[in-house]
Write a protein that holds these residues in place. Sequence first.
Motif, PDB file in Angstrom:
ATOM      1  N   ALA A 176       0.857  -1.112  -0.042  1.00  0.00           N
ATOM      2  CA  ALA A 176       0.028   0.091  -0.132  1.00  0.00           C
ATOM      3  C   ALA A 176       0.903   1.291   0.046  1.00  0.00           C
ATOM      4  CB  ALA A 176      -0.991  -0.110   1.178  1.00  0.00           C
ATOM      5  N   PHE A 177       1.827   1.289  -1.053  1.00  0.00           N
ATOM      6  CA  PHE A 177       2.865   2.296  -0.960  1.00  0.00           C
ATOM      7  C   PHE A 177       3.007   2.952  -2.025  1.00  0.00           C
ATOM      8  CE2 PHE A 177       7.511   3.527  -0.599  1.00  0.00           C
ATOM      9  CZ  PHE A 177       7.276   4.112   0.744  1.00  0.00           C
ATOM     10  N   ALA A 178       3.028   4.320  -1.913  1.00  0.00           N
ATOM     11  CA  ALA A 178       2.695   5.372  -2.939  1.00  0.00           C
ATOM     12  C   ALA A 178       4.015   5.698  -3.784  1.00  0.00           C
ATOM     13  CB  ALA A 178       1.972   6.507  -2.486  1.00  0.00           C
ATOM     14  N   PHE A 179       5.211   5.146  -3.435  1.00  0.00           N
ATOM     15  CA  PHE A 179       6.602   5.669  -4.114  1.00  0.00           C
ATOM     16  C   PHE A 179       7.075   4.191  -4.798  1.00  0.00           C
ATOM     17  CE2 PHE A 179       6.770   9.095  -0.827  1.00  0.00           C
ATOM     18  CZ  PHE A 179       6.430   9.938  -1.666  1.00  0.00           C
ATOM     19  N   ILE A 180       7.527   4.279  -5.996  1.00  0.00           N
ATOM     20  CA  ILE A 180       8.132   3.449  -6.607  1.00  0.00           C
ATOM     21  C   ILE A 180       9.688   3.295  -6.267  1.00  0.00           C
ATOM     22  CG2 ILE A 180       8.910   2.582  -9.090  1.00  0.00           C
ATOM     23  CD1 ILE A 180       5.870   2.280  -8.633  1.00  0.00           C
ATOM     24  N   SER A 181      10.134   1.974  -6.188  1.00  0.00           N
ATOM     25  CA  SER A 181      11.686   2.021  -5.712  1.00  0.00           C
ATOM     26  C   SER A 181      12.374   0.948  -6.498  1.00  0.00           C
ATOM     27  CB  SER A 181      11.701   1.591  -4.064  1.00  0.00           C
ATOM     28  OG  SER A 181      10.841   0.356  -3.842  1.00  0.00           O
ATOM     29  N   GLU A 182      13.399   0.607  -6.406  1.00  0.00           N
ATOM     30  CA  GLU A 182      14.318  -0.401  -7.195  1.00  0.00           C
ATOM     31  C   GLU A 182      13.643  -1.763  -7.064  1.00  0.00           C
ATOM     32  OE1 GLU A 182      18.543  -2.394  -7.515  1.00  0.00           O
ATOM     33  OE2 GLU A 182      18.177  -0.897  -5.999  1.00  0.00           O
ATOM     34  N   LYS A 183      13.363  -2.589  -7.650  1.00  0.00           N
ATOM     35  CA  LYS A 183      12.812  -4.055  -7.421  1.00  0.00           C
ATOM     36  C   LYS A 183      13.979  -4.963  -6.828  1.00  0.00           C
ATOM     37  CE  LYS A 183      10.313  -7.891  -8.855  1.00  0.00           C
ATOM     38  NZ  LYS A 183       9.822  -8.894  -9.753  1.00  0.00           N
ATOM     39  N   ARG A 184      13.725  -5.347  -5.585  1.00  0.00           N
ATOM     40  CA  ARG A 184      14.805  -6.257  -4.986  1.00  0.00           C
ATOM     41  C   ARG A 184      13.917  -7.031  -3.743  1.00  0.00           C
ATOM     42  NH1 ARG A 184      17.437  -4.363  -0.406  1.00  0.00           N
ATOM     43  NH2 ARG A 184      16.765  -2.181  -0.755  1.00  0.00           N
ATOM     44  N   ASP A 185      14.327  -7.875  -3.223  1.00  0.00           N
ATOM     45  CA  ASP A 185      13.780  -8.639  -2.107  1.00  0.00           C
ATOM     46  C   ASP A 185      14.202  -7.848  -0.911  1.00  0.00           C
ATOM     47  OD1 ASP A 185      12.628 -10.369  -0.377  1.00  0.00           O
ATOM     48  OD2 ASP A 185      14.190 -11.767  -0.563  1.00  0.00           O
ATOM     49  N   ARG A 186      13.000  -7.196  -0.049  1.00  0.00           N
ATOM     50  CA  ARG A 186      13.354  -6.619   0.986  1.00  0.00           C
ATOM     51  C   ARG A 186      12.651  -7.204   2.247  1.00  0.00           C
ATOM     52  NH1 ARG A 186      12.398  -2.521  -2.894  1.00  0.00           N
ATOM     53  NH2 ARG A 186      13.923  -1.032  -3.112  1.00  0.00           N
ATOM     54  N   LYS A 187      12.385  -8.387   2.096  1.00  0.00           N
ATOM     55  CA  LYS A 187      11.721  -9.138   3.444  1.00  0.00           C
ATOM     56  C   LYS A 187      12.760  -9.412   4.302  1.00  0.00           C
ATOM     57  CE  LYS A 187       9.005 -13.151   4.676  1.00  0.00           C
ATOM     58  NZ  LYS A 187       7.850 -14.131   4.097  1.00  0.00           N
TER      59      LYS A 187
END
Lengths: 698, 698
Positions: free
Chosen positions: B144-155
């Motif tokens: 539910a996040f409104a900014f685009i960021s680099e695709k990456r596993d952040r878990k």
Amino acid sequence: MDLTKLLKPKSVAVIGASEKEGFGGDVCRNILTYVKDRSRVYFVHPKRDQVFGVPCHKSILDIEDTVDLMIICTSQKTVVPLLRDGAKKGVGGAVVFASGYGEVGTDEGRANEKELIETGEELGIAIMGPNCAGFVNYIDDVQAFAFISEKRDRKGSVGVVSQSGQLCLSLMECPSMRFSYCISAGNGKAVQMEDYMDYLVDDENTKVVSIYIEGVKNTEKFAAVLKKAAQKKKPVIILKTGRSTKGGAIAASHTGSLAGSDKSFDAVLKKFGAIRVDDLEELMAMSSMMATMPSIPEKATFTSMSLSGGETGICADVGSQYNLEFPDFEPETLASLKEQLPSYATPNNPLDMTATLSYDEDLFAEALRTVMRDPNIGMVLVGYTLLLEIADPAIHYMYKGIEKVVKEGSCKPIALLPFAENTRNPEYSTKLFEIGVPILPPTVYAFKLLRYLSDFIEYHAETKTLELAPGKPASKNSYALSEFNSKKELEQYGVAVPKAIIAASLEEAIAFTKGKDTPFAMKIESADILHKSDVGGVKLNISGEEAVTKAYNEIMESVTAKRPDAKINGILISPMLKAGVEMIIGVNNDPQFGPMIMVGMGGVFVELFKDVALYPAPLNHEEALEMLKSLKSFKLLTGYRGSQPCDIDALCDTIVGISKYASENKDELKELDINPIFVYPEGEGVGVADALIVKYEK
Amino acid sequence: MDLTKLLKPKSVAVIGASEKEGFGGDVCRNILTYVKDRSRVYFVHPKRDQVFGVPCHKSILDIEDTVDLMIICTSQKTVVPLLRDGAKKGVGGAVVFASGYGEVGTDEGRANEKELIETGEELGIAIMGPNCAGFVNYIDDVQAFAFISEKRDRKGSVGVVSQSGQLCLSLMECPSMRFSYCISAGNGKAVQMEDYMDYLVDDENTKVVSIYIEGVKNTEKFAAVLKKAAQKKKPVIILKTGRSTKGGAIAASHTGSLAGSDKSFDAVLKKFGAIRVDDLEELMAMSSMMATMPSIPEKATFTSMSLSGGETGICADVGSQYNLEFPDFEPETLASLKEQLPSYATPNNPLDMTATLSYDEDLFAEALRTVMRDPNIGMVLVGYTLLLEIADPAIHYMYKGIEKVVKEGSCKPIALLPFAENTRNPEYSTKLFEIGVPILPPTVYAFKLLRYLSDFIEYHAETKTLELAPGKPASKNSYALSEFNSKKELEQYGVAVPKAIIAASLEEAIAFTKGKDTPFAMKIESADILHKSDVGGVKLNISGEEAVTKAYNEIMESVTAKRPDAKINGILISPMLKAGVEMIIGVNNDPQFGPMIMVGMGGVFVELFKDVALYPAPLNHEEALEMLKSLKSFKLLTGYRGSQPCDIDALCDTIVGISKYASENKDELKELDINPIFVYPEGEGVGVADALIVKYEK
């Protein structure tokens, strides 16, 4: 020693050229990778015809050219004979990678090192190493480096000398570092660290001299080099380890214990305005910042422009931790910014310019021009976290805005200030470098570096005594002077000691004190008794014949009972000094840097709060005043809580006198301790209550 | 308020789903990029049939499913009607990106915000925002996040809540950050920062709670959350700006001026063992370190293993700057290391393991096992600069060695410590993360973080009074109590005040003092006169009838002449206290956190050296002692330079009594100033020489 043939050779021979891993192979690979004009680079190997396709000479003697520099990649045993061959070809510099010298700690190793140094001196060859990693001269494209690093353009204006090969390599691998020279000096026993520093301070392609040093070897040269740099205002940035080791034996005297040798080193750098950093990241980032900026800011005052309130708050907070100055903007600046920023924004310094401006190069450029025009601002920090992968286009617009303003000329220095992880996008790092905008590390580092920068800007060589007075004691044994004799020596240097006599008898004591109103201090006078109170050797506030008699007898009885061995000169009698602000002045003669002057407030201030200033002798009135001002307790001298301002002038004169005494007696003085000295109200001077001088035997 | 439907929804509706740039488009793009199971994710737009190929509902009411979370991407005016629709579908959480609320600073904005909050409360919907950037739940795959960021596993296991969207984004972009939740709370007026913190402290997938906060809104909840975290030993790491702003008006009294609100915040975190960091890099790196390590070290003691002497020296120096402990190795450890290292190496802590070991995974692993086996060591730092491009293979061998040791189990925590630029190779960063080895930032940051870690390890919740006593004064107006009345109030809390009377007449004064040997202090007794000396209202060391009479008359004459307006109760007479070590105890009732206890040495120590301890009331004996021990001047209480040790127990009891008084009177007390309190030798207690209480009007 002239290092031109070593560091700026016109012709080079690689001895032990090879294709294998190891010194010979790595040097050849580096040369083939980086050196464009190889017309006067010669590979030498007794058994090879060619190396990587390059023809190879059997011996340096076979080269039909004079040779300036030999890069000796072969083992220890071969080095001296090779040098002798080289000398015949006009060699003036040699890099020796081999180990097996002083660093191994054996007699054989030390003998090898001695032979190497003497051979170099005999043949007039400047030797880098031994046990070094070599150097690169990026200006003239000379590769004499024994480690392979990532291929990248590293030409710039930082001149590095490091005693550690590992740290040298780390510096070279830092993406933002651009060098004039990068020198891994190894043992540094032939050509010394101070010689390389001297070369780099002179070198006009080197803007910043960047040093990792384990210790100073040649104090005179070190001081001379720092003096030259200070006068040229060329930054010398030094990383030296050893802050935490309790160097040397703990000095017996109170003041001595506060002045370790590493603290002396700090004080020396302070005198010469050199910058001491705490770790490799700081060495790297500080050098890179100062080399990249087209000029040093005229004022040590800053503004930061960030995209959010949170970032602006971080700038204000961390900036203030390092006492950086964010001056208020002028009213005109504020008025212009109000027009440029969104209506909800409140311009201030540090500036939250809002994210809006970061997506418009013209708006951003105009805001940048506005803050730069403000006469209070010396340097602009653009607060933005440049990441490896660019997901957000803001940096594009901001870069364009910065570029515009830079190209208009008359721009104040700018740096990019990231808030996290300096994993920086290489494209923008390069672009920013090319327009003179360094990228700092994240804020805690960044503001620490800007503190160093501020100190550098505010340093003025012309107000300093740019010299040291290292001494050469004839003996390690020392002896103390009695209080009377200590004071007598100081009196000759203008130090205000009270009039005193040594009473050799009760009669003399009575005669001296008779008919005088002031009470007297009576103390046993003996060079053998340093702690006079402990043996009942001190009586204070004595008035009248009866009291003088009683005091005289009691002191003598007590002292002769407790210290029958002591040679007693008599009893020192002087008028009681009136009380004033109590201070301590001490001198510890640092074996390396000469007499270090220590000043602090008396008693618990020095002991609990370590509130002392340390500075190398000799010093002038202004430097003495700077020492005092650096004390947290300085306010006690300026009229604290309604008390009268103290005679700071007289105190400074006293410090200067002591520093003169210490410098002129540098070969004999071990330590000096004035504790306390009373400082009186303005115009009333100071009074030395007790003094102790310890000298080395001649 | 239950946040489960907001932060851990089973079904989600995106209101204003879109393909354009902006909230709607970015949320949809993030969902399509990251969310694997989209079976219960619904896109809603009144005019679109599909978005990015996903079928679109015209209204939330058309969805044939219950909806837990609405992500409202539309403008301010649409929000309240949408919430009412959502309530009909069972919505329990909503993200509101829209601005136009309190942040614009207009009456209209504030009214909009009030309406929004009330609507949420009425409908039982937990609202994130308004004016926020939304959140990501990495555990349950909710975007539910409104900014685009680099695709990456952040878990991962760091739970972030930030009041700044910009900082939130920067944290997400840090390559080493791995989250359970990342929440950009925006205005945080509906669901508040404290609510999110509470959720994350409870959440079992969150190992570390990481906060950027601009200020506390709900003190009770803040304290309750920190208490719960302290008892669970779950790290809460907080970045709060505002350290440098001189918060609030300067308090009139001496002690008050030292206790700004930001200092109170620091003291509160200290009480609860939460970690306060200075910038975003520290927030990021500290969170990452604590989340990555499989466990917290049992002891706050370290060793570092580096490849060179220079690096080892940097560890020793910078480590000691932050008071980190590098304990000596046990003899067995040294003996083993001597066998493992090259002959020229001298093992020690910090350890120069030499570069040799870094090229042999088995040798390296064995050295690692050896230092870990040492009972003195709590954590191992592997000193090595991991660069973006790997030119040197050492990290390969070192990684293999570390992996081996980790996989054997029973491994102590390890971190990689670089010496420069944390531009880290992604492959090895990931590999090291996966075996629980964080990479720290370069040394100055790293050792600062390890200091925070040491404090965390050494914090013990069970020894603290885990509560605050925030007050609610009925008025802003305040009045002072006279010295007599101030002391009377304190006496009830066991504070040792001298026996005293108020003499309303000369006769009473004479009667009280008659026949007593001790000299007396006589002071004007009036709540109107705070600075008694200034009006001639104090006479000390008065003995005998004649002196008492003279003092009485002089005080009365002087005071009535100088302050004819003052209401005078009489003259306060008490026996002179014998001198002791002079201290100050103060209380400043922080408007947010309640009474803050301040302790410091009397006089210049407090003023020049700011040597004070601040701690929130209430507190226990042990906490009082910790306050005293944190003073640089603590040694003055323990028997300094041959003086007797002081009655520290009695002083602690007094501090506890004052803290009890302050807590119980939290709604009325404005400030309290005991200056000085004399501390006597052990067993002889303390004596309060002067006391002043200022209260708010009821």
